[in-house]
Design an enzyme around this catalytic site. Structure first.
Site, PDB file in Angstrom:
ATOM      1  N   SER A  93       0.175  -4.565   1.172  1.00  0.00           N
ATOM      2  CA  SER A  93       0.347  -3.896   0.152  1.00  0.00           C
ATOM      3  C   SER A  93       1.502  -2.699   0.551  1.00  0.00           C
ATOM      4  O   SER A  93       1.051  -2.049   1.337  1.00  0.00           O
ATOM      5  CB  SER A  93      -0.715  -3.214  -0.598  1.00  0.00           C
ATOM      6  OG  SER A  93      -0.422  -2.532  -1.701  1.00  0.00           O
ATOM      7  N   LYS A 152       2.570  -7.683  -1.666  1.00  0.00           N
ATOM      8  CA  LYS A 152       2.314  -6.974  -3.012  1.00  0.00           C
ATOM      9  C   LYS A 152       3.482  -5.795  -2.889  1.00  0.00           C
ATOM     10  O   LYS A 152       3.218  -4.982  -1.986  1.00  0.00           O
ATOM     11  CB  LYS A 152       0.905  -6.676  -3.261  1.00  0.00           C
ATOM     12  CG  LYS A 152       0.625  -5.382  -4.199  1.00  0.00           C
ATOM     13  CD  LYS A 152      -0.885  -5.326  -4.596  1.00  0.00           C
ATOM     14  CE  LYS A 152      -1.496  -4.113  -4.498  1.00  0.00           C
ATOM     15  NZ  LYS A 152      -2.925  -3.943  -4.880  1.00  0.00           N
ATOM     16  N   LYS A 158       4.456  -2.148  -5.052  1.00  0.00           N
ATOM     17  CA  LYS A 158       4.325  -1.169  -5.840  1.00  0.00           C
ATOM     18  C   LYS A 158       5.204  -1.159  -6.836  1.00  0.00           C
ATOM     19  O   LYS A 158       6.512  -0.985  -6.288  1.00  0.00           O
ATOM     20  CB  LYS A 158       3.595   0.239  -5.602  1.00  0.00           C
ATOM     21  CG  LYS A 158       2.397   0.161  -4.762  1.00  0.00           C
ATOM     22  CD  LYS A 158       1.367   0.043  -5.468  1.00  0.00           C
ATOM     23  CE  LYS A 158      -0.059  -0.021  -4.543  1.00  0.00           C
ATOM     24  NZ  LYS A 158      -1.028   0.103  -5.576  1.00  0.00           N
ATOM     25  N   ASP A 179       2.063  -4.338  -8.436  1.00  0.00           N
ATOM     26  CA  ASP A 179       1.187  -3.652  -8.920  1.00  0.00           C
ATOM     27  C   ASP A 179       1.719  -2.172  -9.504  1.00  0.00           C
ATOM     28  O   ASP A 179       2.484  -1.503  -8.891  1.00  0.00           O
ATOM     29  CB  ASP A 179       0.338  -3.205  -7.737  1.00  0.00           C
ATOM     30  CG  ASP A 179      -1.016  -2.360  -8.012  1.00  0.00           C
ATOM     31  OD1 ASP A 179      -1.091  -2.169  -9.263  1.00  0.00           O
ATOM     32  OD2 ASP A 179      -2.024  -2.058  -7.256  1.00  0.00           O
ATOM     33  N   GLU A 204      -0.239  -6.409 -11.416  1.00  0.00           N
ATOM     34  CA  GLU A 204      -1.588  -6.097 -11.351  1.00  0.00           C
ATOM     35  C   GLU A 204      -1.574  -4.727 -12.119  1.00  0.00           C
ATOM     36  O   GLU A 204      -0.686  -3.889 -12.130  1.00  0.00           O
ATOM     37  CB  GLU A 204      -1.817  -5.700  -9.807  1.00  0.00           C
ATOM     38  CG  GLU A 204      -3.354  -5.120  -9.686  1.00  0.00           C
ATOM     39  CD  GLU A 204      -3.441  -4.887  -8.161  1.00  0.00           C
ATOM     40  OE1 GLU A 204      -2.800  -5.448  -7.438  1.00  0.00           O
ATOM     41  OE2 GLU A 204      -4.083  -4.176  -7.855  1.00  0.00           O
ATOM     42  N   ASP A 210      -7.134  -4.109 -12.094  1.00  0.00           N
ATOM     43  CA  ASP A 210      -7.405  -3.315 -11.032  1.00  0.00           C
ATOM     44  C   ASP A 210      -8.729  -2.322 -11.624  1.00  0.00           C
ATOM     45  O   ASP A 210      -9.845  -2.441 -11.836  1.00  0.00           O
ATOM     46  CB  ASP A 210      -6.799  -2.869  -9.918  1.00  0.00           C
ATOM     47  CG  ASP A 210      -7.119  -2.064  -9.031  1.00  0.00           C
ATOM     48  OD1 ASP A 210      -8.393  -1.864  -8.979  1.00  0.00           O
ATOM     49  OD2 ASP A 210      -6.283  -1.761  -8.183  1.00  0.00           O
ATOM     50  N   LYS A 241     -12.627  -4.645  -6.059  1.00  0.00           N
ATOM     51  CA  LYS A 241     -12.881  -3.635  -4.863  1.00  0.00           C
ATOM     52  C   LYS A 241     -14.501  -3.147  -4.935  1.00  0.00           C
ATOM     53  O   LYS A 241     -14.622  -2.777  -6.038  1.00  0.00           O
ATOM     54  CB  LYS A 241     -12.019  -2.402  -5.143  1.00  0.00           C
ATOM     55  CG  LYS A 241     -10.592  -2.796  -5.114  1.00  0.00           C
ATOM     56  CD  LYS A 241      -9.530  -1.476  -5.420  1.00  0.00           C
ATOM     57  CE  LYS A 241      -8.108  -1.740  -5.263  1.00  0.00           C
ATOM     58  NZ  LYS A 241      -7.356  -0.539  -5.745  1.00  0.00           N
ATOM     59  N   GLY A 296      -7.913  -3.400  -1.901  1.00  0.00           N
ATOM     60  CA  GLY A 296      -8.551  -2.342  -0.791  1.00  0.00           C
ATOM     61  C   GLY A 296      -7.864  -0.788  -1.344  1.00  0.00           C
ATOM     62  O   GLY A 296      -7.329  -0.635  -2.502  1.00  0.00           O
TER      63      GLY A 296
END
Ligand code: OSB
Ligand code: MG
Length: 369
Positions: A135, A161, A163, A188, A213, A238, A262, A290
């Site tokens: 990520s 992934k 952001k 995400d 996400e 999430d 998570k 995570g």
């Protein structure tokens, strides 16, 4: 078993590089560690809370307060039959899921050691290795992000992934796709958009992303359903899924087609397993997210990710993606095939390096009945 003492610590570890999301930037990893003592054993858990209440409402300070003054006193000196019971015993405190997860994990670790069984085995895991991804945060420029992606792909990570946030989205993903046409890629947003921004996600539909996400607000299953109906790309939730019943509601409403599990966000491993089962019963794949955990939280997450409905690579990178030196030995390493081995030891404690934990501890308190 009966908890004889519980030691709380705040630890601080420098991150190898800063991690920036739509809600903020972290340069230092802080967490609350819980060490529970029973029958001559020490069980470890991590509450991967952040310094500021930006991902959820918790912080290092709230975790400390709630553990010390409410959660730990509710368990200390009392018999605990099975770690699955812990969530019921902690239910009198509303929310504070990451905080509860830290204490529950310490009890799971004690239990695994007493039984001489791995967490994978106790949780119902079925795999020896799990596929993992990386990520990546928001970078100063797209060229910086491209360099980071190149480096992680070269190390063997199987999916990336990134952001996103308004102003750092479609064009960034377009450039990544141009450079890495076949890379399994996902984004995400950490709730940075509203339904008025649906065009952003429609534009990203052409990039063949594995998923998007948490595009919208954490408390908005309805608008997520409206967005999902307009996209081919699966929406993955999430922040919105904080309880197993949220997964059922999201499945029934069509708010998402994938769930990020998570354990910390869900209040612990027992709720994480239950959420996994709820998603499986709706035919909805899950993957393990995570919170930049140290090895202590990461080993438990790896055990969880070996359950059968974890069907997408997790945010479970190797120790050296986050830290110069992890708190466990051996550290988590990436295998050549882009997987990480699921721990086989009886619990987490056999790998914890207490000397390293001591070195990064900035606050400590031991609670007794
Ligand atoms: O939204 O998944 C998230 C880290 C901190 C808070 C929220 C998130 C993340 C990550 C990092 O994406 C995942 C990891 O631990 O590698
Ligand atoms: Mg997320």
């Amino acid at each position: 078993m009966r908890l004889e003492a519980v030691e709380l610590r705040v630890v601080e570890l420098p991150l190898r590089f800063p991690f920036e999301t739509s809600f903020g930037r972290e340069e230092t990893k802080r967490a609350v560690l819980v060490c529970a003592y029973a029958d001559g054993l020490a069980g470890w858990g991590e509450a991967p809370v952040m310094s500021a209440p930006l991902y959820n409402e918790e912080t290092v300070e709230t975790a400390w307060h709630v553990l010390r003054d409410f959660l730990v006193p509710a368990l200390l000196g009392q018999p605990v039959e099975h770690p699955r019971d812990v969530r019921h015993r902690l239910r009198f405190v509303r929310r504070h899921h990451m905080t509860k997860a830290g204490l529950e994990a310490a009890v799971w670790d004690l239990f695994a050691q007493r039984r001489g069984r791995s967490l994978r085995n106790l949780l119902g895991g079925v795999r020896d290795r799990v596929e993992v991804g990386v990520s990546l945060g928001i970078e100063p420029t797209v060229a910086d992000l491209v360099r980071r992606v190149e480096a992680f792909v070269a190390q063997g990570y199987r999916r990336v992934k990134v952001k996103i946030r308004p102003g750092w989205d479609v064009e960034v993903v377009r450039e990544l796709r141009r450079r890495f046409p076949d890379l399994p890629l996902q984004v995400d947003a950490n709730s940075a958009y509203t339904l008025d921004d649906a065009a952003v996600f429609e534009a990203m539909d052409e990039f063949g992303l594995l998923l998007v996400e948490q595009p919208l607000a954490e408390d908005d299953l309805v608008d997520h359903a409206k967005l999902q109906a307009r996209l081919r790309t699966p929406v993955c939730l999430d922040e919105s899924i904080v309880h197993p019943h949220d997964a059922r509601k999201a499945a029934e409403l069509g708010s998402c087609r994938v769930v990020n599990i998570k354990p910390a966000r869900l209040g612990g491993l027992a709720n994480a397993v239950e959420t996994h089962d709820v998603c499986a019963s709706h035919g909805m794949p899950v993957w393990c997210g995570g919170m930049l955990e140290t090895g202590i939280g990461r080993l438990a997450n790896l055990a969880l990710a070996s359950l059968p409905n974890f069907r997408l690579p997790g945010d479970l990178s190797a120790s050296d993606r986050y830290f110069h030196e992890d708190l466990i030995e051996p550290p988590v390493v990436l295998e050549r095939d882009g997987t990480v081995r699921v721990p086989t030891e009886a619990g987490v404690a056999p790998r914890v390096r207490r000397d390293r934990v001591d070195r990064v501890t900035v606050r400590r308190e031991c609670l007794r009945p």
